[in-house]
Design an enzyme around this catalytic site. Structure first.
Site, PDB file in Angstrom:
ATOM      1  N   ARG A  50       9.494  39.425 -64.685  1.00 43.51           N
ATOM      2  CA  ARG A  50      10.157  39.582 -65.978  1.00 43.51           C
ATOM      3  C   ARG A  50      11.207  38.489 -66.177  1.00 43.51           C
ATOM      4  O   ARG A  50      11.382  37.989 -67.296  1.00 43.51           O
ATOM      5  CB  ARG A  50      10.793  40.964 -66.094  1.00 43.51           C
ATOM      6  CG  ARG A  50       9.784  42.111 -66.191  1.00 43.51           C
ATOM      7  CD  ARG A  50      10.476  43.433 -66.438  1.00 43.51           C
ATOM      8  NE  ARG A  50      11.142  43.451 -67.726  1.00 43.51           N
ATOM      9  CZ  ARG A  50      12.230  44.187 -67.999  1.00 43.51           C
ATOM     10  NH1 ARG A  50      12.775  44.933 -67.044  1.00 43.51           N
ATOM     11  NH2 ARG A  50      12.772  44.163 -69.194  1.00 43.51           N
TER      12      ARG A  50
ATOM     13  N   CYS B 274      20.799  42.572 -66.728  1.00 43.25           N
ATOM     14  CA  CYS B 274      19.433  43.008 -66.432  1.00 43.25           C
ATOM     15  C   CYS B 274      18.684  43.116 -67.752  1.00 43.25           C
ATOM     16  O   CYS B 274      18.843  42.277 -68.626  1.00 43.25           O
ATOM     17  CB  CYS B 274      19.445  44.323 -65.661  1.00 43.25           C
ATOM     18  SG  CYS B 274      20.319  45.671 -66.495  1.00 43.25           S
TER      19      CYS B 274
END
Length: 286
Positions: free
Chosen positions: A183, A242
């Site tokens: 990701r 994040c």
């Protein structure tokens, strides 16, 4: 003595045996793709007396399309919510979840955000509790009497989108992204509409904070690993980020264990960053 980072299963058992009324155990189990999963996990088996903390209802506020997937509530609203769930200012909080501490660390950080220092994550979670001989309780937990929780000065730091944008550059604060490496590179993105990372960010997958036994690594090992990612920068020179401000708290907890105090959280994280018109993005490994 208050526990302020991690607590071992045996230590929790001793606390519950000695002063059960002064310990609030919080099961933060959740699933980012299934909002009802946490309650099911809790009902299937939890530390006796634990309450369930819901990621969406208790640890987040309303989304508006630009403020990320798990925006923070106000400090006042959050303190009031935790008091309604039974927390008082003189209580020890112990948090755990079904995901290696990723949701429990969010609760830990948010309690520090409202000035409640006596908060710790159960090292190793429910498996460690059971291995230590702890029994489980099933079904929904009974509501607790509302507590008296004062709002105190924050023990943590935050930065917003504008501050991170203004601070991009190799000589400035280092952003550390807690998402999985794919990701981070911009591959296999399933939660946010745009893949990639904040330019200049470095990747530290939060699960790398744990050893093979599911417990946090030793402080010395964590410090070496974070220094390798950050180039040896001090805590105040680091920004944790994040996807939506959840797993970044796991890195912040690991930094505290490692003695890297004073790092900031970017609460909106990638889900907010990528929703801003014109925000710079990067793909690939660093």
């Amino acid at each position: 003595m208050a526990f302020t980072t991690l607590i071992q299963a045996e230590e929790l058992a001793a606390l519950l045996a000695k002063e059960p009324g002064r310990v609030l155990v919080c099961d933060c189990s959740a699933d980012l793709t299934d909002s009802a999963a946490g309650a099911r996990v809790h009902a299937a088996g939890h530390v006796p007396g634990a309450i369930h903390i819901d990621l969406e209802r208790d640890l987040s506020s309303a989304k508006n399309g630009r403020n990320g997937r798990h925006p923070l509530p106000t400090r006042e609203a959050y303190a009031a919510r935790m008091a309604a769930l039974g927390l008082s200012g003189d209580m020890q909080v112990v948090a755990y979840d079904n995901a290696g501490g990723m949701y429990a660390a969010r609760l830990w950080w948010m309690l520090r955000w409202i000035g409640h220092e006596a908060a710790a994550v159960l090292d190793g979670g429910l498996p460690a509790w059971q291995k230590a001989g702890g029994r489980l309780e099933t079904g929904a937990s009974a509501p607790r009497r509302a507590g008296d929780l004062p709002l105190r000065a924050s023990l943590v730091q935050t930065v917003d989108y504008a501050a991170v944008l203004a601070d991009l550059g190799p000589q400035r604060k280092q952003v550390i992204d807690a998402r999985a490496a794919d990701r981070f590179r911009g591959e296999n993105e399933t939660l946010d509409p745009i893949g990639g990372h904040i330019p200049g960010a470095r990747n530290r997958f939060f699960r790398d904070n744990l050893g093979a036994d599911g417990r946090f690594k030793a402080p010395e090992a964590l410090r070496r690993e974070f220094d390798a990612v950050s180039g040896g920068r001090s805590g105040p020179e680091l920004v944790a980020q994040c996807g939506s401000g959840v797993t970044a708290c796991h890195n912040l907890l690991a930094m505290e264990v490692a003695g890297l105090h004073g790092a900031s959280l970017y609460p909106g994280s990638w889900s907010e960053w990528s929703a801003q018109p014109g925000a710079p993005t990067a793909q690939g490994a660093v």
